[in-house]
Scaffold this active site. Sequence first.
Site, PDB file in Angstrom:
ATOM      1  N   HIS A  84       0.853  -1.190   0.000  1.00 14.37           N
ATOM      2  CA  HIS A  84       0.000   0.000   0.000  1.00 14.37           C
ATOM      3  C   HIS A  84       0.883   1.232   0.000  1.00 14.37           C
ATOM      4  O   HIS A  84       1.837   1.312   0.779  1.00 14.37           O
ATOM      5  CB  HIS A  84      -0.897   0.007   1.251  1.00 14.37           C
ATOM      6  CG  HIS A  84      -1.721   1.253   1.384  1.00 14.37           C
ATOM      7  ND1 HIS A  84      -2.871   1.459   0.661  1.00 14.37           N
ATOM      8  CD2 HIS A  84      -1.544   2.372   2.126  1.00 14.37           C
ATOM      9  CE1 HIS A  84      -3.375   2.650   0.972  1.00 14.37           C
ATOM     10  NE2 HIS A  84      -2.585   3.219   1.851  1.00 14.37           N
ATOM     11  N   ASP A 163     -15.404   2.161   7.335  1.00 16.63           N
ATOM     12  CA  ASP A 163     -14.324   3.099   6.988  1.00 16.63           C
ATOM     13  C   ASP A 163     -14.809   4.114   5.964  1.00 16.63           C
ATOM     14  O   ASP A 163     -14.498   5.297   6.057  1.00 16.63           O
ATOM     15  CB  ASP A 163     -13.108   2.348   6.431  1.00 16.63           C
ATOM     16  CG  ASP A 163     -12.103   3.334   5.840  1.00 16.63           C
ATOM     17  OD1 ASP A 163     -11.558   4.135   6.619  1.00 16.63           O
ATOM     18  OD2 ASP A 163     -11.896   3.340   4.617  1.00 16.63           O
ATOM     19  N   ARG A 170     -14.768  12.298   8.410  1.00 12.83           N
ATOM     20  CA  ARG A 170     -13.462  12.920   8.732  1.00 12.83           C
ATOM     21  C   ARG A 170     -13.152  14.050   7.759  1.00 12.83           C
ATOM     22  O   ARG A 170     -12.629  15.096   8.150  1.00 12.83           O
ATOM     23  CB  ARG A 170     -12.352  11.863   8.683  1.00 12.83           C
ATOM     24  CG  ARG A 170     -12.381  10.929   9.868  1.00 12.83           C
ATOM     25  CD  ARG A 170     -11.461   9.746   9.662  1.00 12.83           C
ATOM     26  NE  ARG A 170     -10.088  10.150   9.442  1.00 12.83           N
ATOM     27  CZ  ARG A 170      -9.180   9.423   8.772  1.00 12.83           C
ATOM     28  NH1 ARG A 170      -9.514   8.246   8.249  1.00 12.83           N
ATOM     29  NH2 ARG A 170      -7.960   9.847   8.634  1.00 12.83           N
ATOM     30  N   SER A 185      -7.965   3.231   9.290  1.00  8.07           N
ATOM     31  CA  SER A 185      -8.587   3.334   7.972  1.00  8.07           C
ATOM     32  C   SER A 185      -7.808   2.501   6.944  1.00  8.07           C
ATOM     33  O   SER A 185      -8.384   1.690   6.213  1.00  8.07           O
ATOM     34  CB  SER A 185      -8.618   4.819   7.565  1.00  8.07           C
ATOM     35  OG  SER A 185      -8.986   4.970   6.228  1.00  8.07           O
ATOM     36  N   LYS A 189      -9.005  -1.708   5.604  1.00  2.00           N
ATOM     37  CA  LYS A 189      -9.259  -2.048   4.192  1.00  2.00           C
ATOM     38  C   LYS A 189      -8.275  -3.111   3.709  1.00  2.00           C
ATOM     39  O   LYS A 189      -8.630  -4.028   2.990  1.00  2.00           O
ATOM     40  CB  LYS A 189      -9.109  -0.801   3.320  1.00  2.00           C
ATOM     41  CG  LYS A 189     -10.229   0.195   3.497  1.00  2.00           C
ATOM     42  CD  LYS A 189     -10.160   1.291   2.474  1.00  2.00           C
ATOM     43  CE  LYS A 189      -9.027   2.256   2.719  1.00  2.00           C
ATOM     44  NZ  LYS A 189      -9.333   3.480   3.388  1.00  2.00           N
TER      45      LYS A 189
HETATM   46  N1  URA Z   1      -5.736   6.686   3.207  1.00  2.00           N
HETATM   47  C1  URA Z   1      -6.757   6.001   3.776  1.00  2.00           C
HETATM   48  O1  URA Z   1      -7.213   5.003   3.259  1.00  2.00           O
HETATM   49  N2  URA Z   1      -7.257   6.474   4.920  1.00  2.00           N
HETATM   50  C2  URA Z   1      -6.791   7.576   5.541  1.00  2.00           C
HETATM   51  O2  URA Z   1      -7.278   7.922   6.577  1.00  2.00           O
HETATM   52  C3  URA Z   1      -5.737   8.274   4.925  1.00  2.00           C
HETATM   53  C4  URA Z   1      -5.215   7.798   3.755  1.00  2.00           C
END
Ligand code: URA
Length: 437
Positions: A84, A163, A170, A185, A189
């Site tokens: 990621h 999320d 947010r 977050s 995922k």
């Molecule tokens: N990427 C994400 O998936 N979540 C965040 O909070 C910030 C960057």
Amino acid sequence: MERTFVELLARKRDGFALETREIARLIEGFSGGELADYQMSALLMAVFFRGMSDEETVALTEAMLHSGKVLDLSSVPGVKVDKHSTGGVGDKISICLAPLVAACGVPVPMVSGRGLGHTGGTLDKLEAIPGFRTDLSTETFARVVKEIGTCMIGQTKDIAPADKRIYALRDVTATVECVPLIVASILSKKLAEGIDGLVLDVKVGRGAFMKNLDRARELATALVRVGTKGGKRVTAVLTRMDTPLGLTIGNANETREALEVLHGKGPADVVECTMVLGAEMLVLGGVAKTEAEARKQLADAITSGRGVALMEKMVAAHGGDPKVVAKPELLSIAPRAVDVPCTQDGFVTAIDALELGLTGVAIGAGRTRADQPVDHGVGIDLRKKPGAAVKAGDVLATVFLRDEHDAAQIAARVAGAFTVGSAAPAEEALVIETIRG
Ligand code: URA
């Protein structure tokens, strides 16, 4: 007696740690509609100011993960590892990394994102391949990972739905820049993909989400600690993102550049980023013991053509035209090419990644709202990178535009992103540091 939701909000507001069960109840309540958006917003602001312990962040990650489906990839043999990136400009690494790592025997299930703001997204880049679909079902995803070794889809509605809703809150409550919330977050995922290991590319610098090294390090160490506590093998690599990665910013042009890496070509920084992250993935995946051994395996996957062959199969499995893998130049680029000239002699000392990312958005390569389409053919090709000696009149970059664009204005903006000085800048290594769990 169980505490009420309001009592739990008050405890976080007053700086107490919440228990795992309490965090699970809050997320379940939010998912089920008993905890209102305004109450979640209050909780997010309390977390923003009071922070969370690692135990609380693990609990939040797990609760968000279990708000949806966790893919079961137990039928896929081997240690499944994903990568990621926290996002940057010109970051096309996933497109060459996943097939190379899979060709070395480590399955790579990858749920990727779209571009938002100045940063691009892997899904938009892949969709520049004619016919390529990123909306495969989770069942097809699991089958393709098993049969081919890698598959790249978008976040479905089943993956960490809490999320998605929390992120939207947010965004409008000024609580995005909060380490435990970012960690939960990202990890919720990623863990929903059914992975065993994760390599994180935490970008630092002007074109990154984290502009400052201390903050990036704080995020990277928290991601590694929380991911490891959650039972996964996690490594974070902090890499520079002041200058765009590689020589392309856009979609089709970035995909072309990533495919070139599979043919043993591509710019040195793109190749190095692929090798660094790929080596960490092979070590986490247990097919290499050392970074040197892993690099050799990745190089073999390129020279033997196994990376290309795997990518062709993956593109075909997504409904895309596999011919573009052998001939990346087939990808369609907007026809109006505008050269951006240099106005003085000297050396390129800096290229502002943020400004070029924003210019990419302005010409249609990116989006400012999640529901906007992108134009896959427009983009910016850099002809010079920092350190290059230049003369007045040399071409710094070429912009590929549509008829409706104001070419002079866009060329001036691209030129303004370059700094030319009298001395070559000191070379800086791409990798700042590596944090292993
Ligand atoms: N990427 C994400 O998936 N979540 C965040 O909070 C910030 C960057």
